[in-house]
Design an enzyme around this catalytic site. Structure first.
Site, PDB file in Angstrom:
ATOM      1  N   ARG A  94       0.835  -1.211   0.000  1.00  0.00           N
ATOM      2  CA  ARG A  94       0.000   0.000   0.000  1.00  0.00           C
ATOM      3  C   ARG A  94       0.868   1.260   0.000  1.00  0.00           C
ATOM      4  NH1 ARG A  94      -4.532   0.178   4.519  1.00  0.00           N
ATOM      5  NH2 ARG A  94      -2.721   0.714   5.790  1.00  0.00           N
TER       6      ARG A  94
ATOM      7  N   LYS B 183      -2.828   6.331   1.410  1.00  0.00           N
ATOM      8  CA  LYS B 183      -2.613   6.813   2.778  1.00  0.00           C
ATOM      9  C   LYS B 183      -1.647   7.996   2.722  1.00  0.00           C
ATOM     10  CE  LYS B 183      -2.399   4.548   7.251  1.00  0.00           C
ATOM     11  NZ  LYS B 183      -3.622   5.132   7.787  1.00  0.00           N
TER      12      LYS B 183
ATOM     13  N   GLU C 133     -16.312   5.959   4.626  1.00  0.00           N
ATOM     14  CA  GLU C 133     -15.576   5.486   5.805  1.00  0.00           C
ATOM     15  C   GLU C 133     -15.503   6.614   6.815  1.00  0.00           C
ATOM     16  OE1 GLU C 133     -11.421   4.594   5.222  1.00  0.00           O
ATOM     17  OE2 GLU C 133     -11.264   5.900   3.501  1.00  0.00           O
TER      18      GLU C 133
HETATM   19  N1  PLP Z   1      -9.327   4.114   6.605  1.00  0.00           N
HETATM   20  C1  PLP Z   1      -8.518   5.139   6.908  1.00  0.00           C
HETATM   21  C2  PLP Z   1      -8.870   6.485   6.404  1.00  0.00           C
HETATM   22  C3  PLP Z   1      -7.371   4.907   7.687  1.00  0.00           C
HETATM   23  O1  PLP Z   1      -6.568   5.905   8.009  1.00  0.00           O
HETATM   24  C4  PLP Z   1      -7.107   3.613   8.147  1.00  0.00           C
HETATM   25  C5  PLP Z   1      -5.916   3.343   8.943  1.00  0.00           C
HETATM   26  O2  PLP Z   1      -4.934   2.874   8.487  1.00  0.00           O
HETATM   27  C6  PLP Z   1      -7.981   2.585   7.805  1.00  0.00           C
HETATM   28  C7  PLP Z   1      -9.082   2.868   7.034  1.00  0.00           C
HETATM   29  C8  PLP Z   1      -7.735   1.194   8.252  1.00  0.00           C
HETATM   30  O3  PLP Z   1      -6.720   0.593   7.498  1.00  0.00           O
HETATM   31  P1  PLP Z   1      -5.864  -0.583   8.100  1.00  0.00           P
HETATM   32  O4  PLP Z   1      -6.815  -1.635   8.516  1.00  0.00           O
HETATM   33  O5  PLP Z   1      -5.011  -1.013   6.969  1.00  0.00           O
HETATM   34  O6  PLP Z   1      -5.109  -0.019   9.237  1.00  0.00           O
HETATM   35  C1  COI Z   2      -4.159   3.261  11.496  1.00  0.00           C
HETATM   36  O1  COI Z   2      -5.159   2.647  11.828  1.00  0.00           O
HETATM   37  O2  COI Z   2      -3.044   2.749  11.435  1.00  0.00           O
HETATM   38  C2  COI Z   2      -4.227   4.649  11.092  1.00  0.00           C
HETATM   39  O3  COI Z   2      -3.310   5.113  10.475  1.00  0.00           O
HETATM   40  C3  COI Z   2      -5.359   5.461  11.485  1.00  0.00           C
HETATM   41  C4  COI Z   2      -4.913   6.773  12.001  1.00  0.00           C
HETATM   42  C5  COI Z   2      -6.068   7.696  11.899  1.00  0.00           C
HETATM   43  C6  COI Z   2      -4.382   6.673  13.389  1.00  0.00           C
END
Ligand code: PLP
Ligand code: COI
Length: 341
Positions: A82, A184, A220
């Site tokens: 990612r 991200k 989201e």
């Molecule tokens: N959506 C957003 C906007 C995020 O910042 C995050 C955090 O990483 C997620 C979803 C969840 O992603 P992940 O499960 O890969 O941490």
């Molecule tokens: C995560 O879940 O790792 C994120 O980056 C979310 C962030 C808003 C703390």
């Protein structure tokens, strides 16, 4: 290895400086070999690409102490992949995936004393990121970049841990169609700050963002994807090109199907149907699965049958199974767990 004297049980989701961080610099078209350093500060040009035009992308993952006392990380290959997609979208050089995993492993090893013990409820949050470090004044990509990884021990993202939260439907949009919602990038979070501060001032824990194009579909929150449970026990999760492809959500979909035998629908979810769901949760590395008890849409309130006291039963099963895999209580699917030591 002697652990640091930290009150693990009462940690929130905050920054605690740890001993070492990994740094690698990109210059003249190549990444240097990188090293662990003690200095937690950065000196860059006043005109650095990151400072002028927000050229920065990041990742988030966690290290866990398992029941048997091993230190493990969860699916770091997906974070590496990612970060690559995020970097490409912002015209940044790719930090190679194997080197990404190696840097994460080295940084966790170097900060082993900060990895919270098994059963403490805390974990070591790992933040890899990169940014344009050389000067740019015309709008264009920087020539030089820095990749870093630091760690910080954290507790639950939302105060109260597994207690259901209340969210509001935001008046602001998070991501445009064909924009950057699926990567991200720091810019996605900068533009959410006013929305989250406003939501907090109004007494809400988070925002639900709807699709910017039609404002009819669930996207989201500022930091997590949605999972819904239907009254007949199906898992439903929004599909959209402008949400972050959450690694937690993708893992939970597999857990629901393969461990719990649940039916899963990944599809567009209209806000109009949300009132008919039995349970709602936010999923992400930081959030794990945080149950949502109530959604306020400009005064119209949806109260989920799961209530404001506990996680709903299906959300709880998903939570227990995922954390069971992460903490080594349950066998993990092939390739999900990388043992550090
Ligand atoms: N959506 C957003 C906007 C995020 O910042 C995050 C955090 O990483 C997620 C979803 C969840 O992603 P992940 O499960 O890969 O941490
Ligand atoms: C995560 O879940 O790792 C994120 O980056 C979310 C962030 C808003 C703390």
């Amino acid at each position: 290895m002697e652990k640091k004297n930290i009150d693990w049980q009462n940690l929130g989701f905050g920054y605690v400086k740890t001993d070492k961080r990994f740094v690698s610099n990109f210059k003249d078209g190549a990444w240097d070999e990188g090293a662990l350093v003690e200095d937690d500060t950065i000196t860059i040009s006043e005109c650095a690409g990151v400072l002028q035009y927000a050229q920065t992308v990041f990742e988030g993952l966690k290290a866990y102490t398992t029941e048997k006392g091993q230190i493990v990380i969860f699916r770091p290959d997906l974070n590496a992949e990612r970060l690559e997609a995020s970097a490409k979208r912002l015209e940044m050089p790719v930090f190679p995936r194997d080197r990404f995993i190696d840097a994460v492993v080295k940084t966790v090893e170097a900060n082993e004393a900060y990895v919270p013990p098994y059963g403490s409820g805390a974990t070591l949050y790992i933040r890899p990121y990169m940014f344009g470090s050389s000067p740019v004044i015309g709008v264009k990509p920087a020539q030089e970049y820095q990749f870093r990884v630091f760690t910080t021990p954290v507790g639950p993202y939302f105060k109260g841990g597994a207690k259901p939260i209340t969210i509001k439907v935001s008046d602001f949009d998070r991501a445009a169609p064909h924009g950057t919602g699926n990567i991200k990038a720091g810019l996605n979070y900068a533009m959410s700050l006013h929305a989250i501060v406003t939501a907090h001032e109004e007494g809400f824990d988070e925002n639900m963002y709807l699709d910017a194009g039609t404002r009819t579909k669930v996207e989201e929150t500022g930091g997590a994807n949605f999972l819904f449970i239907t009254k007949d026990g199906k898992v439903v999760t929004p599909k959209s090109d402008s949400i972050l492809p959450s690694i937690t959500r993708r893992s939970l979909v597999a857990v629901a199907r393969d461990y719990l035998g649940l039916e899963v629908e990944e599809r567009e979810v209209y806000f109009d149907e949300v009132k008919d769901f039995a349970e709602c949760g936010l999923c992400g590395t930081a959030a794990v699965i945080s149950p949502v008890g109530r959604i306020n849409d400009h005064g119209n309130v949806i109260n989920f049958p799961s209530g404001m006291d506990d996680m709903g039963p299906v959300t709880k099963k998903l939570y227990d199974t995922l954390t069971g895999i992460q903490m080594g209580r349950l066998d993990a699917p092939e390739g999900w767990i990388k043992v550090i030591k």
